[in-house]
Design a protein around this motif. Structure first.
Motif, mmCIF file in Angstrom:
data_model
loop_
_atom_site.group_PDB
_atom_site.id
_atom_site.type_symbol
_atom_site.label_atom_id
_atom_site.label_comp_id
_atom_site.label_asym_id
_atom_site.label_seq_id
_atom_site.Cartn_x
_atom_site.Cartn_y
_atom_site.Cartn_z
ATOM 1 N N LYS A 40 -35.394 -49.121 18.238
ATOM 2 C CA LYS A 40 -34.954 -47.781 17.821
ATOM 3 C C LYS A 40 -34.252 -47.066 18.971
ATOM 4 O O LYS A 40 -33.203 -46.440 18.795
ATOM 5 N N LYS A 41 -34.842 -47.152 20.149
ATOM 6 C CA LYS A 41 -34.262 -46.491 21.320
ATOM 7 C C LYS A 41 -32.894 -47.079 21.667
ATOM 8 O O LYS A 41 -31.981 -46.360 22.095
ATOM 9 N N ALA A 42 -32.742 -48.402 21.455
ATOM 10 C CA ALA A 42 -31.464 -49.058 21.751
ATOM 11 C C ALA A 42 -30.354 -48.610 20.810
ATOM 12 O O ALA A 42 -29.172 -48.677 21.152
ATOM 13 N N GLY A 43 -30.748 -48.170 19.588
ATOM 14 C CA GLY A 43 -29.751 -47.691 18.635
ATOM 15 C C GLY A 43 -29.762 -48.380 17.288
ATOM 16 O O GLY A 43 -28.895 -48.142 16.452
ATOM 17 N N PHE A 44 -30.764 -49.241 17.044
ATOM 18 C CA PHE A 44 -30.854 -49.886 15.732
ATOM 19 C C PHE A 44 -31.434 -48.908 14.707
ATOM 20 O O PHE A 44 -32.535 -48.378 14.896
ATOM 21 N N ASP A 45 -30.696 -48.682 13.629
ATOM 22 C CA ASP A 45 -31.189 -47.849 12.529
ATOM 23 C C ASP A 45 -31.736 -48.699 11.391
ATOM 24 O O ASP A 45 -32.655 -48.290 10.685
ATOM 25 N N ASN A 46 -31.148 -49.868 11.210
ATOM 26 C CA ASN A 46 -31.506 -50.736 10.088
ATOM 27 C C ASN A 46 -32.438 -51.833 10.587
ATOM 28 O O ASN A 46 -32.000 -52.881 11.067
ATOM 29 N N ILE A 47 -33.749 -51.570 10.496
ATOM 30 C CA ILE A 47 -34.752 -52.522 10.973
ATOM 31 C C ILE A 47 -35.677 -52.901 9.822
ATOM 32 O O ILE A 47 -36.157 -52.039 9.090
ATOM 33 N N ASN A 48 -35.896 -54.203 9.687
ATOM 34 C CA ASN A 48 -36.870 -54.708 8.712
ATOM 35 C C ASN A 48 -38.112 -55.174 9.457
ATOM 36 O O ASN A 48 -38.031 -55.766 10.536
ATOM 37 N N LEU A 49 -39.268 -54.903 8.882
ATOM 38 C CA LEU A 49 -40.522 -55.447 9.396
ATOM 39 C C LEU A 49 -41.099 -56.401 8.358
ATOM 40 O O LEU A 49 -41.286 -56.022 7.198
ATOM 41 N N ASP A 50 -41.357 -57.636 8.759
ATOM 42 C CA ASP A 50 -42.027 -58.620 7.905
ATOM 43 C C ASP A 50 -43.531 -58.488 8.086
ATOM 44 O O ASP A 50 -44.015 -58.495 9.224
ATOM 45 N N ILE A 51 -44.266 -58.379 6.990
ATOM 46 C CA ILE A 51 -45.726 -58.368 7.054
ATOM 47 C C ILE A 51 -46.269 -59.348 6.012
ATOM 48 O O ILE A 51 -45.593 -59.676 5.035
ATOM 49 N N MET A 52 -47.503 -59.805 6.211
ATOM 50 C CA MET A 52 -48.054 -60.873 5.380
ATOM 51 C C MET A 52 -49.470 -60.540 4.934
ATOM 52 O O MET A 52 -50.253 -59.958 5.682
ATOM 53 N N PHE A 53 -49.777 -60.901 3.677
ATOM 54 C CA PHE A 53 -51.122 -60.678 3.137
ATOM 55 C C PHE A 53 -51.656 -61.965 2.527
ATOM 56 O O PHE A 53 -50.962 -62.975 2.458
ATOM 57 N N GLY A 54 -52.920 -61.906 2.084
ATOM 58 C CA GLY A 54 -53.538 -63.097 1.513
ATOM 59 C C GLY A 54 -53.873 -64.135 2.573
ATOM 60 O O GLY A 54 -53.884 -65.333 2.310
ATOM 61 N N ILE A 55 -54.178 -63.654 3.788
ATOM 62 C CA ILE A 55 -54.477 -64.543 4.913
ATOM 63 C C ILE A 55 -55.996 -64.726 5.012
ATOM 64 O O ILE A 55 -56.733 -63.738 4.976
ATOM 65 N N PRO A 56 -56.484 -65.946 5.114
ATOM 66 C CA PRO A 56 -57.927 -66.153 5.272
ATOM 67 C C PRO A 56 -58.471 -65.317 6.436
ATOM 68 O O PRO A 56 -57.920 -65.334 7.533
ATOM 69 N N GLY A 57 -59.548 -64.572 6.170
ATOM 70 C CA GLY A 57 -60.142 -63.731 7.196
ATOM 71 C C GLY A 57 -59.591 -62.323 7.258
ATOM 72 O O GLY A 57 -60.121 -61.466 7.975
ATOM 73 N N GLN A 58 -58.531 -62.068 6.495
ATOM 74 C CA GLN A 58 -57.920 -60.732 6.472
ATOM 75 C C GLN A 58 -58.599 -59.883 5.392
ATOM 76 O O GLN A 58 -58.559 -60.211 4.216
ATOM 77 N N SER A 59 -59.214 -58.784 5.800
ATOM 78 C CA SER A 59 -59.877 -57.895 4.837
ATOM 79 C C SER A 59 -58.865 -56.928 4.233
ATOM 80 O O SER A 59 -57.756 -56.752 4.750
ATOM 81 N N MET A 60 -59.279 -56.277 3.141
ATOM 82 C CA MET A 60 -58.423 -55.273 2.524
ATOM 83 C C MET A 60 -58.141 -54.133 3.510
ATOM 84 O O MET A 60 -57.023 -53.609 3.571
ATOM 85 N N LYS A 61 -59.136 -53.768 4.294
ATOM 86 C CA LYS A 61 -58.948 -52.703 5.277
ATOM 87 C C LYS A 61 -57.889 -53.098 6.312
ATOM 88 O O LYS A 61 -57.014 -52.295 6.668
ATOM 89 N N MET A 62 -57.955 -54.342 6.781
ATOM 90 C CA MET A 62 -56.960 -54.813 7.742
ATOM 91 C C MET A 62 -55.549 -54.734 7.149
ATOM 92 O O MET A 62 -54.601 -54.303 7.808
ATOM 93 N N TRP A 63 -55.429 -55.166 5.902
ATOM 94 C CA TRP A 63 -54.123 -55.162 5.240
ATOM 95 C C TRP A 63 -53.613 -53.735 5.045
ATOM 96 O O TRP A 63 -52.453 -53.436 5.354
ATOM 97 N N LYS A 64 -54.456 -52.839 4.591
ATOM 98 C CA LYS A 64 -54.040 -51.450 4.393
ATOM 99 C C LYS A 64 -53.655 -50.804 5.725
ATOM 100 O O LYS A 64 -52.708 -50.017 5.786
ATOM 101 N N ASP A 65 -54.376 -51.148 6.781
ATOM 102 C CA ASP A 65 -54.034 -50.604 8.095
ATOM 103 C C ASP A 65 -52.657 -51.085 8.556
ATOM 104 O O ASP A 65 -51.891 -50.329 9.160
#
Length: 383
Positions: free
Chosen positions: A153-178
Protein backbone atom coordinates in the motif's frame (compact mmCIF):
# COMPACT_ATOMS: atom_id res chain seq x y z
CA UNK A 1 -17.72 -19.16 -32.97
CA UNK A 2 -17.35 -15.48 -32.07
CA UNK A 3 -13.83 -14.50 -31.02
CA UNK A 4 -12.97 -11.06 -29.65
CA UNK A 5 -9.70 -9.34 -30.45
CA UNK A 6 -8.67 -9.07 -26.78
CA UNK A 7 -6.34 -11.69 -25.33
CA UNK A 8 -5.05 -12.55 -21.88
CA UNK A 9 -1.50 -13.72 -21.22
CA UNK A 10 -0.65 -16.13 -18.40
CA UNK A 11 3.02 -16.63 -17.44
CA UNK A 12 3.91 -19.58 -15.22
CA UNK A 13 6.86 -19.45 -12.82
CA UNK A 14 7.09 -22.94 -11.27
CA UNK A 15 9.51 -22.22 -8.42
CA UNK A 16 8.91 -21.93 -4.67
CA UNK A 17 11.18 -21.75 -1.63
CA UNK A 18 9.54 -25.06 -0.73
CA UNK A 19 6.36 -26.79 -1.80
CA UNK A 20 3.37 -26.39 0.53
CA UNK A 21 1.82 -29.54 1.99
CA UNK A 22 -1.48 -29.09 0.11
CA UNK A 23 -0.12 -27.95 -3.26
CA UNK A 24 -0.64 -30.03 -6.40
CA UNK A 25 0.29 -27.28 -8.88
CA UNK A 26 3.21 -27.72 -11.27
CA UNK A 27 5.87 -26.29 -8.96
CA UNK A 28 8.98 -27.34 -7.09
CA UNK A 29 11.34 -25.95 -4.50
CA UNK A 30 14.23 -23.88 -5.83
CA UNK A 31 15.84 -20.66 -4.60
CA UNK A 32 18.96 -20.77 -6.81
CA UNK A 33 19.19 -17.31 -8.38
CA UNK A 34 21.07 -18.68 -11.40
CA UNK A 35 18.32 -21.22 -12.14
CA UNK A 36 15.67 -18.51 -11.76
CA UNK A 37 17.53 -16.20 -14.17
CA UNK A 38 17.97 -19.00 -16.71
CA UNK A 39 14.25 -19.69 -16.58
CA UNK A 40 13.50 -15.97 -17.01
CA UNK A 41 15.65 -15.95 -20.16
CA UNK A 42 13.84 -19.02 -21.51
CA UNK A 43 10.48 -17.39 -20.79
CA UNK A 44 11.52 -14.27 -22.69
CA UNK A 45 12.58 -16.39 -25.64
CA UNK A 46 9.18 -18.11 -25.60
CA UNK A 47 7.52 -14.70 -25.59
CA UNK A 48 9.44 -13.84 -28.79
CA UNK A 49 8.56 -17.18 -30.40
CA UNK A 50 4.84 -17.10 -29.58
CA UNK A 51 4.40 -13.44 -30.50
CA UNK A 52 5.03 -14.32 -34.14
CA UNK A 53 1.55 -15.86 -34.32
CA UNK A 54 -0.41 -13.57 -31.98
CA UNK A 55 1.29 -10.17 -31.83
CA UNK A 56 -1.72 -8.66 -33.66
CA UNK A 57 -4.08 -9.44 -30.79
CA UNK A 58 -4.69 -6.77 -28.16
CA UNK A 59 -3.50 -7.98 -24.75
CA UNK A 60 -5.63 -6.46 -21.99
CA UNK A 61 -4.60 -8.71 -19.09
CA UNK A 62 -1.35 -10.32 -17.97
CA UNK A 63 -1.20 -12.71 -15.03
CA UNK A 64 2.12 -13.95 -13.65
CA UNK A 65 1.42 -17.00 -11.50
CA UNK A 66 3.14 -20.00 -10.02
CA UNK A 67 4.70 -21.30 -7.93
CA UNK A 68 6.01 -18.09 -6.44
CA UNK A 69 6.79 -15.53 -9.17
CA UNK A 70 8.03 -13.07 -6.55
CA UNK A 71 11.06 -15.36 -6.07
CA UNK A 72 12.41 -14.07 -9.39
CA UNK A 73 14.60 -10.99 -8.96
CA UNK A 74 12.95 -7.63 -9.59
CA UNK A 75 15.45 -7.04 -12.40
CA UNK A 76 14.64 -10.27 -14.23
CA UNK A 77 10.92 -9.65 -13.74
CA UNK A 78 11.37 -6.17 -15.21
CA UNK A 79 13.09 -7.66 -18.26
CA UNK A 80 10.22 -10.14 -18.72
CA UNK A 81 7.64 -7.35 -18.62
CA UNK A 82 9.66 -5.21 -21.05
CA UNK A 83 9.88 -8.20 -23.39
CA UNK A 84 6.11 -8.72 -23.32
CA UNK A 85 5.50 -5.08 -24.21
CA UNK A 86 8.12 -5.21 -26.97
CA UNK A 87 6.62 -8.27 -28.65
CA UNK A 88 2.90 -8.14 -27.85
CA UNK A 89 0.31 -5.45 -28.38
CA UNK A 90 -0.36 -4.63 -24.72
CA UNK A 91 -3.06 -1.97 -24.32
CA UNK A 92 -2.36 1.01 -22.09
CA UNK A 93 -4.88 0.10 -19.38
CA UNK A 94 -4.02 -3.62 -19.27
CA UNK A 95 -4.43 -5.34 -15.91
CA UNK A 96 -1.03 -6.77 -14.94
CA UNK A 97 -1.04 -9.11 -11.92
CA UNK A 98 1.75 -10.89 -10.10
CA UNK A 99 1.30 -13.50 -7.37
CA UNK A 100 3.53 -13.12 -4.33
CA UNK A 101 4.38 -14.89 -1.10
CA UNK A 102 4.57 -12.40 1.79
CA UNK A 103 8.03 -13.66 2.80
CA UNK A 104 9.50 -12.88 -0.63
CA UNK A 105 8.37 -9.27 -1.06
CA UNK A 106 10.70 -6.33 -0.50
CA UNK A 107 10.38 -2.58 -0.96
CA UNK A 108 12.76 -2.83 -3.91
CA UNK A 109 10.63 -5.47 -5.63
CA UNK A 110 7.39 -3.53 -5.07
CA UNK A 111 8.92 -0.34 -6.43
CA UNK A 112 10.29 -2.14 -9.48
CA UNK A 113 6.98 -3.92 -10.12
CA UNK A 114 5.13 -0.61 -10.24
CA UNK A 115 7.75 0.99 -12.44
CA UNK A 116 7.47 -1.87 -14.93
CA UNK A 117 3.68 -1.70 -15.15
CA UNK A 118 2.46 -4.29 -12.63
CA UNK A 119 -0.72 -2.73 -11.24
CA UNK A 120 -2.28 -5.62 -9.34
CA UNK A 121 -0.72 -7.68 -6.57
CA UNK A 122 -2.08 -11.03 -5.38
CA UNK A 123 -0.66 -11.97 -1.98
CA UNK A 124 -0.92 -15.58 -0.80
CA UNK A 125 -1.81 -14.96 2.85
CA UNK A 126 -3.93 -18.12 3.39
CA UNK A 127 -4.34 -17.42 7.13
CA UNK A 128 -3.53 -14.92 9.86
CA UNK A 129 -3.00 -17.77 12.33
CA UNK A 130 0.61 -18.91 12.72
CA UNK A 131 -0.35 -22.45 13.72
CA UNK A 132 -2.46 -22.81 10.56
CA UNK A 133 0.32 -21.41 8.37
CA UNK A 134 2.77 -23.86 9.92
CA UNK A 135 0.43 -26.80 9.32
CA UNK A 136 0.09 -25.77 5.66
CA UNK A 137 3.85 -25.63 5.23
CA UNK A 138 3.89 -21.92 4.40
CA UNK A 139 7.20 -20.07 4.70
CA UNK A 140 5.67 -16.85 6.09
CA UNK A 141 4.00 -15.92 9.38
CA UNK A 142 1.07 -13.61 10.09
CA UNK A 143 3.36 -10.61 10.65
CA UNK A 144 4.96 -11.16 7.23
CA UNK A 145 1.47 -11.12 5.70
CA UNK A 146 0.40 -7.97 7.52
CA UNK A 147 3.58 -6.01 6.82
CA UNK A 148 3.87 -7.06 3.18
CA UNK A 149 0.37 -5.72 2.62
CA UNK A 150 1.23 -2.45 4.37
CA UNK A 151 4.43 -2.09 2.33
CA UNK A 152 2.52 -2.71 -0.90
CA UNK A 153 0.00 0.00 0.00
CA UNK A 154 2.78 2.40 0.93
CA UNK A 155 4.57 1.66 -2.37
CA UNK A 156 1.44 2.71 -4.28
CA UNK A 157 -0.50 -0.47 -5.01
CA UNK A 158 -4.26 0.17 -4.90
CA UNK A 159 -5.41 -3.10 -6.45
CA UNK A 160 -4.37 -5.85 -4.02
CA UNK A 161 -5.88 -9.31 -3.67
CA UNK A 162 -5.49 -11.42 -0.55
CA UNK A 163 -5.83 -15.20 -0.88
CA UNK A 164 -7.22 -16.94 2.20
CA UNK A 165 -8.11 -20.60 2.79
CA UNK A 166 -10.66 -22.49 4.88
CA UNK A 167 -11.54 -26.10 5.59
CA UNK A 168 -8.02 -26.78 6.88
CA UNK A 169 -7.55 -29.62 9.39
CA UNK A 170 -7.05 -28.06 12.83
CA UNK A 171 -8.56 -24.72 11.80
CA UNK A 172 -11.43 -23.71 14.11
CA UNK A 173 -14.35 -21.50 13.14
CA UNK A 174 -12.91 -18.80 15.40
CA UNK A 175 -9.57 -18.95 13.59
CA UNK A 176 -11.31 -18.65 10.23
CA UNK A 177 -13.51 -15.73 11.31
CA UNK A 178 -10.46 -13.96 12.73
CA UNK A 179 -8.67 -14.33 9.39
CA UNK A 180 -11.67 -12.97 7.47
CA UNK A 181 -12.00 -10.16 10.00
CA UNK A 182 -8.33 -9.25 9.58
CA UNK A 183 -8.74 -9.15 5.80
CA UNK A 184 -11.72 -6.85 6.09
CA UNK A 185 -9.77 -4.62 8.48
CA UNK A 186 -6.98 -4.22 5.90
CA UNK A 187 -9.55 -3.25 3.23
CA UNK A 188 -7.96 -4.90 0.16
CA UNK A 189 -9.64 -4.34 -3.19
CA UNK A 190 -10.15 -8.08 -3.67
CA UNK A 191 -10.35 -11.22 -1.52
CA UNK A 192 -10.18 -14.81 -2.79
CA UNK A 193 -11.41 -17.50 -0.41
CA UNK A 194 -10.67 -21.10 -1.21
CA UNK A 195 -11.76 -24.35 0.39
CA UNK A 196 -8.81 -26.66 0.90
CA UNK A 197 -8.91 -29.43 -1.69
CA UNK A 198 -6.87 -32.45 -0.65
CA UNK A 199 -5.38 -33.74 -3.89
CA UNK A 200 -3.67 -37.07 -4.47
CA UNK A 201 0.09 -36.81 -4.47
CA UNK A 202 0.25 -34.03 -1.88
CA UNK A 203 1.67 -34.35 1.62
CA UNK A 204 -1.81 -33.66 3.06
CA UNK A 205 -3.27 -36.54 1.05
CA UNK A 206 -0.66 -38.89 2.47
CA UNK A 207 -1.27 -37.67 6.04
CA UNK A 208 -5.07 -38.04 5.76
CA UNK A 209 -5.74 -40.98 3.45
CA UNK A 210 -2.60 -43.10 3.72
CA UNK A 211 -1.12 -42.55 7.17
CA UNK A 212 -4.37 -41.60 8.93
CA UNK A 213 -2.65 -39.04 11.18
CA UNK A 214 -4.94 -36.18 10.19
CA UNK A 215 -8.72 -35.97 9.81
CA UNK A 216 -10.36 -34.15 6.88
CA UNK A 217 -12.76 -31.31 7.67
CA UNK A 218 -16.41 -32.47 7.41
CA UNK A 219 -18.35 -30.98 4.49
CA UNK A 220 -20.91 -29.41 6.83
CA UNK A 221 -18.14 -27.48 8.64
CA UNK A 222 -16.52 -26.48 5.34
CA UNK A 223 -19.84 -25.07 4.07
CA UNK A 224 -20.50 -23.25 7.34
CA UNK A 225 -17.10 -21.57 7.07
CA UNK A 226 -17.84 -20.56 3.48
CA UNK A 227 -21.22 -18.99 4.19
CA UNK A 228 -19.96 -17.30 7.35
CA UNK A 229 -17.22 -15.60 5.33
CA UNK A 230 -19.62 -14.55 2.57
CA UNK A 231 -21.93 -12.94 5.12
CA UNK A 232 -19.03 -11.06 6.71
CA UNK A 233 -17.73 -9.87 3.35
CA UNK A 234 -21.12 -8.72 2.11
CA UNK A 235 -21.70 -6.80 5.34
CA UNK A 236 -18.34 -5.09 4.77
CA UNK A 237 -19.36 -3.99 1.27
CA UNK A 238 -17.67 -6.66 -0.83
CA UNK A 239 -19.39 -8.01 -3.96
CA UNK A 240 -19.42 -11.80 -4.15
CA UNK A 241 -19.02 -12.09 -7.92
CA UNK A 242 -17.65 -15.63 -8.32
CA UNK A 243 -17.80 -18.79 -6.20
CA UNK A 244 -14.41 -18.14 -4.61
CA UNK A 245 -13.98 -14.39 -5.12
CA UNK A 246 -15.25 -11.11 -3.69
CA UNK A 247 -14.19 -7.54 -4.37
CA UNK A 248 -14.92 -3.90 -3.83
CA UNK A 249 -16.94 -2.34 -6.70
CA UNK A 250 -14.83 -2.02 -9.84
CA UNK A 251 -12.09 -4.45 -8.77
CA UNK A 252 -13.08 -7.76 -10.35
CA UNK A 253 -10.10 -9.72 -11.62
CA UNK A 254 -10.10 -9.00 -15.34
CA UNK A 255 -7.81 -11.91 -16.11
CA UNK A 256 -9.74 -14.52 -14.15
CA UNK A 257 -12.99 -13.26 -15.65
CA UNK A 258 -11.59 -14.38 -19.00
CA UNK A 259 -11.49 -17.99 -17.78
CA UNK A 260 -15.06 -17.82 -16.52
CA UNK A 261 -16.46 -15.85 -19.48
CA UNK A 262 -15.21 -18.04 -22.34
CA UNK A 263 -12.56 -15.55 -23.46
CA UNK A 264 -9.17 -16.45 -24.88
CA UNK A 265 -5.79 -16.61 -23.19
CA UNK A 266 -2.27 -17.70 -24.13
CA UNK A 267 -0.17 -19.55 -21.57
CA UNK A 268 3.59 -19.08 -21.47
CA UNK A 269 6.06 -21.00 -19.34
CA UNK A 270 6.33 -24.56 -18.07
CA UNK A 271 3.00 -26.45 -18.24
CA UNK A 272 0.92 -23.33 -19.00
CA UNK A 273 -2.53 -23.85 -20.56
CA UNK A 274 -3.94 -21.93 -23.53
CA UNK A 275 -7.32 -21.42 -25.17
CA UNK A 276 -6.85 -19.46 -28.36
CA UNK A 277 -8.13 -19.49 -31.95
CA UNK A 278 -10.60 -22.22 -30.99
CA UNK A 279 -7.93 -24.63 -29.73
CA UNK A 280 -6.89 -25.77 -26.27
CA UNK A 281 -3.34 -26.90 -25.57
CA UNK A 282 -0.70 -27.02 -22.87
CA UNK A 283 3.02 -26.42 -22.73
CA UNK A 284 5.20 -29.39 -21.85
CA UNK A 285 5.61 -30.00 -18.11
CA UNK A 286 9.16 -31.37 -18.27
CA UNK A 287 11.75 -28.65 -17.69
CA UNK A 288 14.21 -30.50 -19.93
CA UNK A 289 11.70 -30.65 -22.81
CA UNK A 290 10.68 -27.03 -22.27
CA UNK A 291 14.25 -25.69 -22.37
CA UNK A 292 15.15 -27.93 -25.33
CA UNK A 293 12.24 -26.58 -27.39
CA UNK A 294 13.13 -22.98 -26.51
CA UNK A 295 16.77 -23.53 -27.57
CA UNK A 296 15.49 -24.77 -30.92
CA UNK A 297 13.21 -21.71 -31.21
CA UNK A 298 10.16 -23.99 -31.24
CA UNK A 299 6.92 -23.37 -29.31
CA UNK A 300 7.19 -25.72 -26.27
CA UNK A 301 3.74 -27.24 -26.70
CA UNK A 302 2.99 -30.74 -25.47
CA UNK A 303 1.76 -32.34 -28.70
CA UNK A 304 -0.42 -34.77 -26.77
CA UNK A 305 -2.30 -31.96 -25.08
CA UNK A 306 -3.67 -30.29 -28.21
CA UNK A 307 -7.45 -30.59 -28.14
CA UNK A 308 -10.07 -29.59 -30.68
CA UNK A 309 -13.29 -30.16 -28.79
CA UNK A 310 -16.63 -30.75 -30.46
CA UNK A 311 -19.13 -27.90 -30.40
CA UNK A 312 -21.18 -29.71 -27.76
CA UNK A 313 -18.09 -30.11 -25.57
CA UNK A 314 -17.31 -26.41 -25.95
CA UNK A 315 -20.88 -25.60 -24.93
CA UNK A 316 -20.34 -27.63 -21.78
CA UNK A 317 -17.15 -25.71 -20.98
CA UNK A 318 -18.98 -22.42 -21.57
CA UNK A 319 -21.69 -23.39 -19.07
CA UNK A 320 -19.40 -25.11 -16.54
CA UNK A 321 -17.05 -22.13 -16.22
CA UNK A 322 -19.72 -19.46 -16.57
CA UNK A 323 -21.83 -20.81 -13.71
CA UNK A 324 -18.94 -20.06 -11.36
CA UNK A 325 -19.87 -16.38 -11.64
CA UNK A 326 -22.61 -15.09 -9.37
CA UNK A 327 -24.28 -13.56 -12.43
CA UNK A 328 -24.03 -16.90 -14.23
CA UNK A 329 -24.19 -17.09 -18.01
CA UNK A 330 -25.95 -14.90 -20.51
CA UNK A 331 -28.23 -16.97 -22.73
CA UNK A 332 -27.83 -14.29 -25.42
CA UNK A 333 -24.05 -14.72 -25.24
CA UNK A 334 -24.57 -18.48 -25.67
CA UNK A 335 -26.71 -17.80 -28.76
CA UNK A 336 -24.12 -15.46 -30.28
CA UNK A 337 -21.26 -17.93 -29.88
CA UNK A 338 -22.98 -21.20 -30.81
CA UNK A 339 -25.92 -20.01 -32.96
CA UNK A 340 -28.28 -22.15 -30.90
CA UNK A 341 -30.85 -21.40 -28.25
CA UNK A 342 -29.75 -22.77 -24.88
CA UNK A 343 -32.86 -24.89 -24.27
CA UNK A 344 -32.65 -26.38 -27.75
CA UNK A 345 -29.43 -27.99 -26.57
CA UNK A 346 -30.22 -28.68 -22.89
CA UNK A 347 -33.36 -30.08 -21.29
CA UNK A 348 -35.38 -27.32 -19.62
CA UNK A 349 -36.50 -29.85 -16.97
CA UNK A 350 -33.12 -29.34 -15.33
CA UNK A 351 -34.60 -26.18 -13.80
CA UNK A 352 -37.21 -28.31 -12.01
CA UNK A 353 -34.60 -30.83 -10.91
CA UNK A 354 -32.58 -28.06 -9.24
CA UNK A 355 -35.40 -25.74 -8.28
CA UNK A 356 -34.15 -22.94 -6.07
CA UNK A 357 -30.56 -23.88 -6.84
CA UNK A 358 -30.35 -23.18 -10.57
CA UNK A 359 -32.27 -20.08 -11.65
CA UNK A 360 -33.34 -18.80 -15.09
CA UNK A 361 -34.25 -15.11 -15.00
CA UNK A 362 -33.67 -12.02 -17.17
CA UNK A 363 -32.13 -14.14 -19.94
CA UNK A 364 -29.47 -15.43 -17.53
CA UNK A 365 -28.85 -18.80 -15.92
CA UNK A 366 -27.15 -18.69 -12.53
CA UNK A 367 -26.71 -20.52 -9.24
CA UNK A 368 -28.28 -19.35 -6.01
CA UNK A 369 -25.99 -19.16 -2.98
CA UNK A 370 -27.25 -22.60 -1.89
CA UNK A 371 -26.75 -23.81 -5.45
CA UNK A 372 -23.07 -22.92 -5.16
CA UNK A 373 -22.77 -25.53 -2.41
CA UNK A 374 -23.59 -28.24 -4.96
CA UNK A 375 -22.13 -26.42 -7.96
CA UNK A 376 -20.03 -29.35 -9.15
CA UNK A 377 -23.06 -31.66 -9.22
CA UNK A 378 -25.12 -29.12 -11.19
CA UNK A 379 -22.31 -28.21 -13.56
CA UNK A 380 -21.67 -31.82 -14.52
CA UNK A 381 -25.21 -31.94 -15.95
CA UNK A 382 -23.95 -29.78 -18.81
CA UNK A 383 -20.67 -31.55 -19.59
Amino acid sequence: MTITNSLGLYLHVPFCVRKCKYCDFLSFGCSDSQVLSEYARALMQEIRIRSQDWHYREVNSIFIGGGTPSLVSEWDMGKILDCIRDYFNVVRDAEVTIEANPATLSDEKLERYLRKGINRLSIGVQSFENCVLESLGRIHNKNDAFYSYQRAKKAGFDNINLDIMFGIPGQSMKMWKDTVRQCIFLEPAHISLYSLQVEEGTEFYKMIYEDGIMDPVPDIVDREMYHTALKMLKTAGYEHYEISNACRPGYRSRHNMKYWSYEEYLGLGLGADSFIDGSRFRNCSSMHDYISAIKESVAPVDAGSVEKYSEREEMGIFVFTGLRKSEGISLEHFRRIFNRNFFEVYDENILKKYKGLLINADDRLYLSEKGMDVSNRIMTEFV
